[in-house]
Enzyme design. Structure first.
Site, PDB file in Angstrom:
ATOM      1  N   GLU A 215       0.827  -1.217   0.000  1.00  0.00           N
ATOM      2  CA  GLU A 215       0.000   0.000   0.000  1.00  0.00           C
ATOM      3  C   GLU A 215       0.856   1.260   0.000  1.00  0.00           C
ATOM      4  O   GLU A 215       2.073   1.213   0.231  1.00  0.00           O
ATOM      5  CB  GLU A 215      -0.927  -0.007   1.208  1.00  0.00           C
ATOM      6  CG  GLU A 215      -0.181  -0.006   2.543  1.00  0.00           C
ATOM      7  CD  GLU A 215      -0.963   0.673   3.645  1.00  0.00           C
ATOM      8  OE1 GLU A 215      -1.383   1.827   3.453  1.00  0.00           O
ATOM      9  OE2 GLU A 215      -1.123   0.047   4.715  1.00  0.00           O
TER      10      GLU A 215
ATOM     11  N   ASP B  60     -16.324   5.713  14.615  1.00  0.00           N
ATOM     12  CA  ASP B  60     -15.135   5.628  13.749  1.00  0.00           C
ATOM     13  C   ASP B  60     -14.654   4.183  13.662  1.00  0.00           C
ATOM     14  O   ASP B  60     -13.970   3.684  14.554  1.00  0.00           O
ATOM     15  CB  ASP B  60     -14.040   6.553  14.282  1.00  0.00           C
ATOM     16  CG  ASP B  60     -12.883   6.707  13.296  1.00  0.00           C
ATOM     17  OD1 ASP B  60     -12.830   5.933  12.306  1.00  0.00           O
ATOM     18  OD2 ASP B  60     -12.033   7.591  13.512  1.00  0.00           O
TER      19      ASP B  60
ATOM     20  N   ALA C 118     -12.847   1.433   7.218  1.00  0.00           N
ATOM     21  CA  ALA C 118     -13.404   0.703   6.067  1.00  0.00           C
ATOM     22  C   ALA C 118     -12.570  -0.546   5.743  1.00  0.00           C
ATOM     23  O   ALA C 118     -13.018  -1.400   4.973  1.00  0.00           O
ATOM     24  CB  ALA C 118     -13.469   1.628   4.857  1.00  0.00           C
TER      25      ALA C 118
ATOM     26  N   LYS D 290      -3.790  -2.048  14.408  1.00  0.00           N
ATOM     27  CA  LYS D 290      -2.903  -1.114  15.119  1.00  0.00           C
ATOM     28  C   LYS D 290      -3.312  -0.969  16.586  1.00  0.00           C
ATOM     29  O   LYS D 290      -4.494  -0.893  16.897  1.00  0.00           O
ATOM     30  CB  LYS D 290      -2.932   0.241  14.412  1.00  0.00           C
ATOM     31  CG  LYS D 290      -2.140   0.206  13.113  1.00  0.00           C
ATOM     32  CD  LYS D 290      -1.906   1.589  12.567  1.00  0.00           C
ATOM     33  CE  LYS D 290      -2.996   2.017  11.648  1.00  0.00           C
ATOM     34  NZ  LYS D 290      -2.874   1.525  10.274  1.00  0.00           N
TER      35      LYS D 290
HETATM   36  N1  PSU Z   1      -0.014   0.259   8.542  1.00  0.00           N
HETATM   37  C1  PSU Z   1       0.983   1.021   9.058  1.00  0.00           C
HETATM   38  N2  PSU Z   1       0.833   2.383   8.976  1.00  0.00           N
HETATM   39  C2  PSU Z   1      -0.252   2.980   8.378  1.00  0.00           C
HETATM   40  C3  PSU Z   1      -1.283   2.154   7.826  1.00  0.00           C
HETATM   41  C4  PSU Z   1      -1.112   0.784   7.943  1.00  0.00           C
HETATM   42  O1  PSU Z   1       1.975   0.503   9.605  1.00  0.00           O
HETATM   43  O2  PSU Z   1      -0.331   4.214   8.308  1.00  0.00           O
HETATM   44  C5  PSU Z   1      -2.511   2.804   7.174  1.00  0.00           C
HETATM   45  C6  PSU Z   1      -3.245   1.850   6.242  1.00  0.00           C
HETATM   46  O3  PSU Z   1      -3.362   2.465   4.975  1.00  0.00           O
HETATM   47  C7  PSU Z   1      -4.604   1.653   6.871  1.00  0.00           C
HETATM   48  C8  PSU Z   1      -4.812   3.004   7.490  1.00  0.00           C
HETATM   49  O4  PSU Z   1      -5.605   1.306   5.931  1.00  0.00           O
HETATM   50  O5  PSU Z   1      -3.532   3.226   8.094  1.00  0.00           O
HETATM   51  C9  PSU Z   1      -5.968   3.036   8.463  1.00  0.00           C
HETATM   52  O6  PSU Z   1      -6.567   4.300   8.418  1.00  0.00           O
HETATM   53  P1  PSU Z   1      -8.018   4.550   9.082  1.00  0.00           P
HETATM   54  O7  PSU Z   1      -7.827   4.187  10.524  1.00  0.00           O
HETATM   55  O8  PSU Z   1      -8.282   6.029   8.867  1.00  0.00           O
HETATM   56  O9  PSU Z   1      -8.980   3.673   8.344  1.00  0.00           O
HETATM   57 MN    MN Z   2     -11.673   6.230  10.484  1.00  0.00          MN
END
Ligand code: PSU
Ligand code: MN
Length: 305
Positions: free
Chosen positions: A25, A138, A141, A159
């Protein structure tokens, strides 16, 4: 196909030869790590995939085209650009339609990988249910995408800034297989173990590939989340991180950080509060995931032929 999709030279060659490919990604590059470590890491991770016997396909939208694999100069440009959109399922098509440039999250990278016939994807940690989601709503997706798009995602779990219990509950509800590699406890991103047992455990890349192939053969939609624990010598123990995460969360709250900004803000603050230690761990876990993803992609080619 009536939208622009371009392949890097090495991905085009791998497609023609039918050799394994691993999707990577780009949001982790633009929104997850600071420059210049972001670009350095992206390059090293691509090389880890090659060393593992597969071809890396870093995915992004650039000037209205969906790129499956970036050339070296494109990767450099993306890593230094500010103002790059963060694209998920909701906005990837709009970005392409408007000729824009954006980095793909886990959800959008899964969509792109599937369109390109790529079955395996390596990242750091998936998004999930944020703490306080009962009032903020929150929920990333990424979770819904795992439920509907047939791509095996290799991560070090969700995470640790998230509400991990709620995240794994939602994954179960959505019917997403959560498979931890080589241990009985779920990992927690920067930490090798959480206090939660894993729903499923596998010990080899062959088992993981077979599970995805079987799932698809049975007509079950969606992918699998492979939780690959960070190597123990690179981890930050959960009790060291807990107060740091709590502080970053309370600052986000005080500053009314919301929506797409939440995850980048928290990762950035944790980087500062740990004096860079969180980034060192993040790099180690992504590399570890890239190596495993390459093995799984190799197994998928072997088992499908
Ligand atoms: N993994 C990491 N760092 C990141 C991400 C993943 O080590 O920044 C990113 C990915 O693109 C994941 C996003 O989809 O964080 C999640 O964002 P949100 O919580 O806004 O959906
Ligand atoms: Mn979000």
């Amino acid at each position: 196909m009536n939208f622009p999709m371009t392949f890097s030279a090495e991905v085009a060659a791998a497609r023609a030869a039918g050799t394994p490919i691993v999707a990577l990604e780009s949001t982790i590059i633009t929104h997850g790590m600071p420059f210049p470590q972001n670009v350095e890491t992206a390059r090293i991770v691509e090389q880890d995939v090659r060393d593992g016997g597969a071809t890396p396909a870093t995915i992004a939208v650039m000037n209205g085209a969906l790129h499956i694999g970036l050339e070296a100069d494109q990767l450099d440009g993306l890593g230094q650009a500010t103002d790059v959109a963060k694209l998920s399922r909701a906005d990837i098509a709009a970005c392409i339609a408007m000729g824009g440039t954006g980095a793909t999250t886990v959800a959008a990278t899964m969509i792109a990988a599937h369109l390109a016939g790529i079955h395996v994807f390596a990242t750091g940690g998936i998004g999930g249910v944020h703490r306080g989601a009962e009032s903020s709503f929150d929920i990333s997706a990424d979770l819904n995408e795992l439920a509907q798009t047939p791509v095996t995602v290799v991560a070090a779990g969700a995470k640790a800034i998230l509400d991990l219990e709620k995240t794994y509950e939602v994954l179960e509800t959505l019917g997403v297989p959560v498979i931890t590699v080589g241990q009985d406890m779920l990992p927690a991103f920067w930490s090798a173990v959480s206090d939660m047992a894993t729903p499923l455990r596998m010990d080899t890349a062959a088992q993981i590939a077979s599970a995805q192939i079987t799932r698809t053969a049975m007509g079950l939609s969606g992918g699998q989340l492979i939780c690959n624990p960070i190597p123990i010598d690179a981890q930050i123990p959960a009790d060291v991180l807990a107060p740091v995460i709590a502080q970053a969360l309370s600052e986000a709250d005080a500053q009314s950080i919301s929506a797409k900004l939440v995850t980048p803000f928290l990762l950035g603050r944790i980087f500062e509060l740990t004096e860079g230690r969180s980034l060192v761990a993040n790099i180690a876990l992504v590399r570890n995931n890239a190596v495993l993803a390459a093995k799984i992609a190799g197994e998928m080619v072997k088992q499908s032929s």
